[in-house]
Design an enzyme around this catalytic site. Structure first.
Site, PDB file in Angstrom:
ATOM      1  N   LYS A 179       0.819  -1.233   0.000  1.00  0.00           N
ATOM      2  CA  LYS A 179       0.000   0.000   0.000  1.00  0.00           C
ATOM      3  C   LYS A 179       0.846   1.275   0.000  1.00  0.00           C
ATOM      4  CE  LYS A 179      -4.288  -1.773   1.961  1.00  0.00           C
ATOM      5  NZ  LYS A 179      -5.322  -1.654   2.988  1.00  0.00           N
ATOM      6  N   ASP A 238     -10.081   3.003   2.040  1.00  0.00           N
ATOM      7  CA  ASP A 238     -10.260   2.263   3.302  1.00  0.00           C
ATOM      8  C   ASP A 238     -10.963   3.124   4.352  1.00  0.00           C
ATOM      9  OD1 ASP A 238      -9.174  -0.251   2.728  1.00  0.00           O
ATOM     10  OD2 ASP A 238      -7.134   0.373   3.234  1.00  0.00           O
TER      11      ASP A 238
HETATM   12  P1  NAP Z   1      -0.663  -4.299   9.872  1.00  0.00           P
HETATM   13  O1  NAP Z   1      -0.275  -3.061   9.144  1.00  0.00           O
HETATM   14  O2  NAP Z   1       0.225  -5.486   9.852  1.00  0.00           O
HETATM   15  O3  NAP Z   1      -0.902  -3.876  11.420  1.00  0.00           O
HETATM   16  C1  NAP Z   1      -1.183  -4.856  12.404  1.00  0.00           C
HETATM   17  C2  NAP Z   1      -1.559  -4.183  13.724  1.00  0.00           C
HETATM   18  O4  NAP Z   1      -1.902  -5.209  14.681  1.00  0.00           O
HETATM   19  C3  NAP Z   1      -0.415  -3.386  14.370  1.00  0.00           C
HETATM   20  O5  NAP Z   1      -0.958  -2.311  15.118  1.00  0.00           O
HETATM   21  C4  NAP Z   1       0.201  -4.434  15.302  1.00  0.00           C
HETATM   22  O6  NAP Z   1       0.901  -3.870  16.394  1.00  0.00           O
HETATM   23  C5  NAP Z   1      -1.038  -5.140  15.810  1.00  0.00           C
HETATM   24  N1  NAP Z   1      -0.766  -6.501  16.277  1.00  0.00           N
HETATM   25  C6  NAP Z   1      -0.502  -7.592  15.500  1.00  0.00           C
HETATM   26  N2  NAP Z   1      -0.361  -8.672  16.278  1.00  0.00           N
HETATM   27  C7  NAP Z   1      -0.503  -8.270  17.565  1.00  0.00           C
HETATM   28  C8  NAP Z   1      -0.463  -8.934  18.821  1.00  0.00           C
HETATM   29  N3  NAP Z   1      -0.219 -10.260  18.914  1.00  0.00           N
HETATM   30  N4  NAP Z   1      -0.687  -8.205  19.945  1.00  0.00           N
HETATM   31  C9  NAP Z   1      -0.935  -6.875  19.860  1.00  0.00           C
HETATM   32  N5  NAP Z   1      -0.984  -6.192  18.699  1.00  0.00           N
HETATM   33  C10 NAP Z   1      -0.788  -6.881  17.563  1.00  0.00           C
HETATM   34  O7  NAP Z   1      -2.085  -4.841   9.383  1.00  0.00           O
HETATM   35  P2  NAP Z   1      -3.310  -3.988   8.794  1.00  0.00           P
HETATM   36  O8  NAP Z   1      -3.239  -3.924   7.327  1.00  0.00           O
HETATM   37  O9  NAP Z   1      -3.405  -2.706   9.552  1.00  0.00           O
HETATM   38  O10 NAP Z   1      -4.548  -4.961   9.148  1.00  0.00           O
HETATM   39  C11 NAP Z   1      -4.966  -5.166  10.480  1.00  0.00           C
HETATM   40  C12 NAP Z   1      -6.231  -6.029  10.485  1.00  0.00           C
HETATM   41  O11 NAP Z   1      -7.289  -5.305   9.842  1.00  0.00           O
HETATM   42  C13 NAP Z   1      -6.100  -7.349   9.723  1.00  0.00           C
HETATM   43  O12 NAP Z   1      -6.789  -8.344  10.459  1.00  0.00           O
HETATM   44  C14 NAP Z   1      -6.826  -7.100   8.413  1.00  0.00           C
HETATM   45  O13 NAP Z   1      -7.420  -8.267   7.891  1.00  0.00           O
HETATM   46  C15 NAP Z   1      -7.905  -6.118   8.856  1.00  0.00           C
HETATM   47  N6  NAP Z   1      -8.326  -5.218   7.747  1.00  0.00           N
HETATM   48  C16 NAP Z   1      -9.656  -5.130   7.465  1.00  0.00           C
HETATM   49  C17 NAP Z   1     -10.074  -4.291   6.454  1.00  0.00           C
HETATM   50  C18 NAP Z   1     -11.537  -4.197   6.123  1.00  0.00           C
HETATM   51  O14 NAP Z   1     -11.867  -3.646   5.061  1.00  0.00           O
HETATM   52  N7  NAP Z   1     -12.438  -4.671   6.978  1.00  0.00           N
HETATM   53  C19 NAP Z   1      -9.152  -3.529   5.724  1.00  0.00           C
HETATM   54  C20 NAP Z   1      -7.798  -3.622   6.051  1.00  0.00           C
HETATM   55  C21 NAP Z   1      -7.390  -4.484   7.079  1.00  0.00           C
HETATM   56  P3  NAP Z   1       2.464  -3.475  16.256  1.00  0.00           P
HETATM   57  O15 NAP Z   1       2.509  -2.125  15.593  1.00  0.00           O
HETATM   58  O16 NAP Z   1       2.925  -3.459  17.662  1.00  0.00           O
HETATM   59  O17 NAP Z   1       3.115  -4.559  15.424  1.00  0.00           O
END
Ligand code: NAP
Length: 283
Positions: free
Chosen positions: A66, A102
């Site tokens: 992205k 988004d």
């Molecule tokens: P990302 O950039 O990898 O960010 C992941 C986030 O989760 C970070 O804040 C990370 O914290 C935190 N995290 C991961 N594992 C953790 C754990 N074990 N304990 C505490 N915090 C944890 O991912 P993303 O793209 O933002 O996506 C996040 C989620 O949103 C995913 O499940 C994705 O499927 C969902 N999503 C949904 C939509 C929708 O349209 N509904 C769109 C996009 C994403 P750190 O910074 O500390 O690593």
């Protein structure tokens, strides 16, 4: 002429976009094939260049590209510029414009599927990754009163909070962890609760102290009912899952590509059928 659109990411096995975008193109009677373009980081420049072909409408962009796609595009729309990430590329006359749908998709889900008024609301946002960025900027621009961003890695939350506050003037605080008290809405934008993710059975915050009426939102959409949503409903709190955001960000992309309204009902049906199919296939 048959035209093409696609999703670009790595890995793409989990993506629902091919299913609901294909359904939307069919419902609109458009001869568009929506493809899955699995793209490793080293292949990204050539992949983006290929979007300049005359039969390509554009593409969706997902993890991990992205931010990385931005240098290969010709222009950015103001939302994508402020967020610093692109989830939709529109190809027109060989020129590529980056958009971010988004955040607007998330705000539309709050309004349409939870009847939630963002204006003046104090909102807790859990996570500071890619999805949280788009959501934080969109909430601030939609008139949120105050945002609190809690993230395991505090420095990431601090960077995001500073960027949103300086771009929008909305007060934003970054914290390592927080009690769920005094918020109109709590939003999980971490990967906790996602099937196949780091902690599929976990919840990102304790809801014990939540005020009556606090809206609990989980942007995780697989499973549709996450552990956080289950707990919220058990406590009598209003709850909203991640599927509406996913569909609306896709519908906005569809409309940017085609200049025609997307059938969100068709997109929801196709996505739910696919999620149900996957659940029955799980061991
Ligand atoms: P990302 O950039 O990898 O960010 C992941 C986030 O989760 C970070 O804040 C990370 O914290 C935190 N995290 C991961 N594992 C953790 C754990 N074990 N304990 C505490 N915090 C944890 O991912 P993303 O793209 O933002 O996506 C996040 C989620 O949103 C995913 O499940 C994705 O499927 C969902 N999503 C949904 C939509 C929708 O349209 N509904 C769109 C996009 C994403 P750190 O910074 O500390 O690593």
């Amino acid at each position: 002429m048959n035209r093409r659109a696609a999703i670009i990411g790595h890995p793409l096995g989990h993506s629902l976009s091919p299913v609901f975008q294909a359904a939307a193109f069919a419902a609109a009677g458009l001869d568009v094939t929506y493809e899955r373009w699995e793209t490793a980081p080293a292949d990204l420049p050539a992949r983006i260049e290929s979007l300049r072909a005359p039969d390509v409408l554009g593409a969706n962009v997902t993890i991990p590209h992205k931010e990385a796609v931005i240098p290969f595009l010709d222009t950015l729309d103001p939302d994508a510029r402020i967020v610093g990430a692109v989830n939709t590329i529109v190809a027109r006359d060989g020129r590529l414009t980056g958009h971010n749908t988004d955040g607007p998709g998330f705000v539309r889900a709050l309004h349409e599927d939870a009847a939630f008024d963002v204006r003046g609301a104090r909102i807790l946002l859990l996570g500071a990754g890619g999805a949280s960025r788009g959501i934080a900027f969109a909430l601030a621009r939609a008139g949120a009163g105050e945002l609190v961003i809690a993230n395991r890695t505090l420095s990431r939350a601090e960077r995001l909070a500073a960027g949103v506050a300086s771009a929008t003037g909305v007060p934003v605080r970054a914290v390592p962890a927080v009690e769920c008290v005094g918020f109109s809405a709590v939003v999980n934008a971490t990967s906790i609760g996602m099937s196949g993710g780091p902690d599929p059975a976990g919840t990102p915050v304790a809801l014990a102290g939540a005020d009556r009426g606090t809206l609990v939102v989980d942007i995780v959409y697989s499973p549709e009912e996450t552990p956080l949503l289950r707990e919220a409903r058990a406590r009598g709190l209003p709850a909203l899952g991640g599927l509406p955001m996913l569909i609306y960000q896709g519908a906005l992309a569809f409309e940017l590509w085609t200049a025609e309204p997307a059938s969100v009902a068709t997109m929801f049906d196709a996505a739910r059928m696919e999620l149900a199919r996957r659940e029955t296939m799980q061991p």
